[in-house]
Design a protein around this motif. Structure first.
Motif, mmCIF file in Angstrom:
data_model
loop_
_atom_site.group_PDB
_atom_site.id
_atom_site.type_symbol
_atom_site.label_atom_id
_atom_site.label_comp_id
_atom_site.label_asym_id
_atom_site.label_seq_id
_atom_site.Cartn_x
_atom_site.Cartn_y
_atom_site.Cartn_z
ATOM 1 N N ARG A 1 -1.555 -4.877 -5.800
ATOM 2 C CA ARG A 1 -0.854 -3.693 -5.300
ATOM 3 C C ARG A 1 -0.449 -2.795 -6.476
ATOM 4 O O ARG A 1 0.037 -3.268 -7.497
ATOM 5 C CB ARG A 1 0.393 -4.141 -4.533
ATOM 6 C CG ARG A 1 1.201 -3.008 -3.915
ATOM 7 C CD ARG A 1 0.680 -2.625 -2.553
ATOM 8 N NE ARG A 1 1.520 -1.577 -1.964
ATOM 9 C CZ ARG A 1 2.533 -1.793 -1.140
ATOM 10 N NH1 ARG A 1 2.851 -3.048 -0.806
ATOM 11 N NH2 ARG A 1 3.216 -0.786 -0.625
ATOM 12 N N LYS A 2 -0.666 -1.511 -6.312
ATOM 13 C CA LYS A 2 -0.205 -0.546 -7.307
ATOM 14 C C LYS A 2 1.249 -0.232 -6.971
ATOM 15 O O LYS A 2 1.546 0.417 -5.961
ATOM 16 C CB LYS A 2 -1.060 0.720 -7.289
ATOM 17 C CG LYS A 2 -0.649 1.749 -8.338
ATOM 18 C CD LYS A 2 -1.624 2.910 -8.398
ATOM 19 C CE LYS A 2 -1.154 4.002 -9.340
ATOM 20 N NZ LYS A 2 -0.920 3.542 -10.720
ATOM 21 N N VAL A 3 2.142 -0.673 -7.817
ATOM 22 C CA VAL A 3 3.572 -0.536 -7.561
ATOM 23 C C VAL A 3 4.052 0.819 -8.074
ATOM 24 O O VAL A 3 3.603 1.313 -9.113
ATOM 25 C CB VAL A 3 4.366 -1.680 -8.238
ATOM 26 C CG1 VAL A 3 5.862 -1.532 -7.950
ATOM 27 C CG2 VAL A 3 3.853 -3.027 -7.753
#
Length: 468
Positions: free
Chosen positions: A369-371
């Motif tokens: 996931r790209k936070v």
């Protein structure tokens, strides 16, 4: 007196007939116009990814003005009609044609969510910067003002209002509570429009109703290329309604949006009437829903599937219907770049549940996931995996047909060379309405048929759609 040979007369008659057939006053049964995607007008030497990112970023601004009332009164008692709650700066496509006896060029943003056709007009009270000369009605012999006695300026179904003996309008885009909302004001008028018929011929249609806008506060088309809006909704002042009422075209229009990364090679074509090609294959359709006082293209949405997982929203009757407060409803709108899903649906949060399905799909495949918030403001983003192509699809289950969206058009892809590490995002925004926008209409033949055919669609390779 010398006699003219019959052969010579025949030749003369042939050329006269040919001239008349292509003259400016001929009435075609179809029209076609090239659609210029907005990002192609951005200044500077931008890459394809940079242009598309800027277009998406513009669309994000629209959701800051997310309000959907239909009618209100301003403090000066001038009628205010509120199209869908988007700022016009975010619209995706531009059309170009000419108006007036001087054939003045205008570039108008295509909007299927509003009906009025308007362009900036001199003399200005407050006009936004425009690189091309602003249209001046005083120089056009084909210009005239709509009289206050006109059916659109009086009565229950009026689009304009008589004020100081002029038929005027005052349109606000976005939430009524915002003093800084974009707005256009002007005089409802008649003018001659010159449209292309094909690559060679044009036609002039006189006495088209349009808005001569000389007061446009809080509108800012950043590159100065845009002179106004081309309204294509169902309203009587919309382009399609006007042409159909006069018998110039059938009451329908169509386009096939070339994929965003391919647009430099082939433009999209906006088609009217008989210029709409006969689709090959299983054309699907759903009827339009007519709500009083609403001219948008509403349809009946029953359910949504992510991949093969149907959410079961149809178990709640009327979940996606227009609500009494003006919110809700499902509609088709090319002016919205990225599709939206209603987060305030009755009984269940449709947006939240749909996004949860996307997240479950990619989490199960161990995507990272790209936070943190990305520049494009998408909620759900992941880093790329080399060679992965199995991006999940989405289907909108309308009454009468299923609108299938391929995985590559359900996602936004960030360029690895631009970002250092590529990522992709689910291309959906939350809203107070469910809107099928332009991003999810790529490579789809879309037909709006107001003759009873409703909203029609079929998959098509749009790069093969050429100007007549």
């Amino acid at each position: 007196m010398a006699r003219i040979p019959v052969f010579t007369i025949a030749i003369l008659l042939f050329f006269i007939a040919s001239f008349q057939g292509s003259s400016a006053t001929s009435k075609p049964t179809g029209l076609s116009m090239k659609l210029i995607r907005r990002d192609l007008l951005f200044p500077g030497n931008l890459t394809t990814f940079q242009r598309i990112r800027r277009l998406v970023q513009l669309s994000v601004r629209a959701h800051n003005f997310d309000s959907f009332p239909s009618l209100n009164q301003s403090e000066d008692n001038v009628l205010v009609r509120l199209p869908i709650g988007r700022v016009p700066e975010s619209y995706a496509y531009v059309v170009e044609f000419k108006i007036g006896s001087q054939f003045h060029p205008v570039k108008l943003l295509m909007d299927t969510g509003s009906s009025l056709i308007w362009t900036q007009c001199e003399p200005c009270i407050q006009c936004y910067p425009q690189k091309v000369p602003i249209y001046d009605s005083r120089t056009s012999t084909s210009y005239s003002k709509l009289p206050c006695t006109h059916e659109l300026c009086q009565g229950e179904n009026n689009r304009f209002r008589c004020y100081n003996n002029e038929c005027v309008y005052n349109i606000q885009y976005g939430a009524t509570s915002r003093r800084n909302s974009p707005r256009t004001k002007g005089v409802a008028s008649f003018e001659a429009f010159q449209f292309p018929v094909d690559t060679v011929h044009t036609t002039v249609i006189n006495d088209m109703i349009f808005g001569c806008s000389n007061d446009n506060p809080n509108i800012d088309f950043a590159n100065g290329q845009i002179s106004g809006i081309l309204g294509l909704s169902r309203g009587p002042d919309g382009l399609v309604s006007q042409l159909a009422k006069r018998g110039i075209i059938e009451n329908r229009f169509s386009y096939c949006l070339v994929p965003f990364h391919d647009v430099l090679r082939q433009p999209t074509i906006l088609r009217f009437g008989d210029h709409i090609p006969l689709p090959v294959g299983n054309l699907q359709y759903t009827d339009f829903i007519l709500y009083p006082g609403r001219n948008h293209y509403y349809v009946e949405l029953l359910d949504i599937s992510v991949g093969f997982q149907k959410k079961g929203f149809e178990s709640i009757p009327g979940m996606f219907e227009l609500r009494q407060d003006g919110l809700g409803g499902s509609l088709i709108d090319s002016g919205t770049v990225v599709s939206t899903i209603d987060e305030n649906t009755i009984g269940r949060n449709a947006y939240k549940e749909v996004m949860a399905e996307f997240q479950a799909y990619y989490d199960k495949k161990n995507f990272r996931r790209k936070v943190g918030q990305v520049e494009e403001k998408f909620e759900l983003c992941y880093y790329n995996k080399a060679g992965f192509r199995d991006f999940v699809t989405m289907t909108l289950h309308f009454e009468g047909g299923d609108y299938f969206i391929d995985g590559k058009y359900m996602h936004y892809f960030a360029d690895e060379e631009e970002e250092g590490e590529g990522y992709f995002c689910v291309a959906l925004f939350k809203s107070s309405k469910t809107i099928l926008g332009a991003w999810q209409q790529q490579n789809m033949r879309i037909i709006y048929d107001m003759n009873g055919g409703g909203f029609q669609w079929i998959t098509e390779t749009c790069a093969n759609d050429h100007f007549p």
